[in-house]
Structure formats: C-alpha cells, structure tokens
Design an enzyme around this catalytic site. Structure first.
Site, mmCIF file in Angstrom:
data_model
loop_
_atom_site.group_PDB
_atom_site.id
_atom_site.type_symbol
_atom_site.label_atom_id
_atom_site.label_comp_id
_atom_site.label_asym_id
_atom_site.label_seq_id
_atom_site.Cartn_x
_atom_site.Cartn_y
_atom_site.Cartn_z
ATOM 1 N N CYS A 73 0.873 -1.174 0.000
ATOM 2 C CA CYS A 73 0.000 0.000 0.000
ATOM 3 C C CYS A 73 0.903 1.215 0.000
ATOM 4 C CB CYS A 73 -0.928 0.002 1.217
ATOM 5 S SG CYS A 73 -1.943 1.492 1.339
ATOM 6 N N CYS A 217 -4.812 6.016 -4.122
ATOM 7 C CA CYS A 217 -4.118 4.726 -4.038
ATOM 8 C C CYS A 217 -2.703 4.938 -4.558
ATOM 9 C CB CYS A 217 -4.849 3.662 -4.854
ATOM 10 S SG CYS A 217 -4.014 2.059 -4.890
#
EC number: 5.1.1.7
Length: 274
Positions: A73, A217
């Site tokens: 992530c 993201c």
C-alpha cells in the site's frame, strides 16, 4: 490498544505500533475496528512490527477493511514512515522495511512529504499473478458489460489499468468490482482508470481490492504511470491527480526503481479496547 489515525491524500489508515505493544488481529477484530459507525473506521490497518531481518528497521503489514492481508500500500507506506518517526521508534530519515513480498526504502522529508522507493514494477504475468501466456503492453479483458484494453503490472500487489476519456464519467462503480474479481486475476486485482491530460499529467481513480474506490491509491498511481510509460504515452516524471490529492511519480524505465512522493498526514491519536 493505542493507535494513530492518519491519511495519505484521503486514503485513511489506523496505524498501530506492534513493536512496543503485544497485539494480535483476528479478522473479526479488524472488521469491527474498520466499521465507520461502530468502530474507528479506515481503508486499511497498518501494523508496525519488529524487523525480521537485522539489516532492516521494521516489518510493514497491511490489512484491508474486510480483514484480508495485502502485501503493498503506497499511501500507507508514507504514513508508516511518518508514524515511526513521530512516535520515536526511529531517529532515521531513511527507513528500510520489509513487506510480505519484498523490501522498501522510505525517506521522510522536512516538509512532511515522504518519498518511497517502490522497487521495480513487475511485468511477468505469473508473478503478478495474472493468467496470460506472455507479457504484453496491452491485454484484452472481457467483462459481462464491456471489453477493455488494459495494462497489467504488480507494484508488490496486482494492478489492472485502463485508459478512459473522462475520469468523471467512467463507469467505475460497475467495472471496478467486475475487474477486481475477474477470473484472470487469481488473487483479485486493484482496478485503475486513467485519463491522460498530457505526457506528464494524468487523472486517476482506483477501485481497490477489498476496499472499493478510495480517495487515493499510491501503488495504483505508480502502476498507472508505469503502464503509461511502457505503452509510450507518458514521460518519466508524472503528476497524478487523484480524488484526494496529488502524487509525483518518477520512473526511468526497466531496470530502475520507481519513486513515489506525496504527503502523509497525522490526524489524531487514540486508545480503544479490543
């Protein structure tokens, strides 16, 4: 349990120090904590663990709101780096961490920005993983409602990127879930929808596996730029505008690591009974 709430461009996290706290996270506990009405609420839970390798500083674990563990992530990595500095877990500005699928270098800058060395993009289908006979710059992926031309890459987690003419009117609510669970992605996939403004500027929305569409993201921004560079439509330094804010992505091409730079914001600290 002591925790911090943080966000990277609106992609929000609960960050937990498991170096000085002895904590275990069953799936049911993660789901309860992630509930925005009955828990804390977050897109991902980030856990700071002691290093498995003496040459590294920490181990970095990521859990989605549905309790599933993932290996990467990018927005979380920036928050992870700021957290360990803010909490005095390290006095370093360059921090080496391991993840489920590799290693990362995080650099905390003086202006609250964090630069992350995301490593080299992974293109081999079997390593993504993606069901295809060989690498191609574009793959045809058929869904129930539309046939799409996509680039597929791993940034430590799988990404599928498709170009759209207008990001605001892209059918992400329907196509996102169809791509996420498509049969060609054995471990599911993060679906990115990219509008190219020019060779150094794109707009992007991402439907993340296990989380749905998020404000930003980081690994998705990296994947979109890498795909665009491989397809010859983007330059080596690209501004990525996401719903939650802006990231800068740099990649010199195959054989080189990809760098992501962006903000990481501390919101508040808290304590909750597990």
């Amino acid at each position: 349990m002591q925790f911090s709430k943080m966000h990277g461009l609106g992609n929000d996290f609960v960050v937990v120090d498991a170096v000085t706290q002895n904590i275990y996270f069953p799936t049911e506990v993660i789901k309860r904590l992630a509930d925005r009405n009955r828990g804390i609420g977050f897109d991902q839970l980030l856990v700071v663990e002691p290093p498995y390798d003496p040459d590294l500083d920490f181990h970095y674990r990521i859990f989605n709101a549905d309790g599933s563990e993932v290996s990467q992530c990018g927005n979380g990595a920036r928050c992870f780096a700021r957290f360990v500095v803010l909490k005095g877990l390290t006095n370093k500005k360059e921090i080496a961490v391991s993840t489920a699928k590799g290693k990362m270098m995080l650099c905390v800058k003086d202006d609250d920005m964090v630069c992350v060395n995301m490593g080299e993009p992974i293109w081999e289908p079997n390593k993504i993983p993606f069901n295809a006979n060989k690498f191609e710059k574009n793959y045809i992926i058929r869904t129930d409602i539309q046939t799409l031309l996509c680039g597929v890459v791993s940034m430590g987690n799988p990404h599928c990127v498709t170009q759209v003419e207008d990001i605001q009117h892209a059918n992400i609510e329907i196509l996102g879930p169809l791509l996420e669970s498509h049969e060609r992605f054995p471990e599911r996939v993060n679906a990115g929808f990219m509008q190219i403004i020019n060779r150094n500027h794109i707009k992007l929305r991402v439907y993340e596996r296990g989380a749905g569409e998020t404000q930003a993201c980081g690994s998705g921004a990296c994947a979109a730029v890498a795909v665009g560079i491989m397809q010859g439509v983007l330059g080596s330094c690209v501004q990525v505008d996401l719903p939650g804010g802006r990231l800068m992505i740099e990649w010199q091409g195959k054989g080189h690591p990809l760098y992501m730079t962006g903000e990481a914001t501390h919101i508040y600290d808290g304590v909750i009974r597990l």
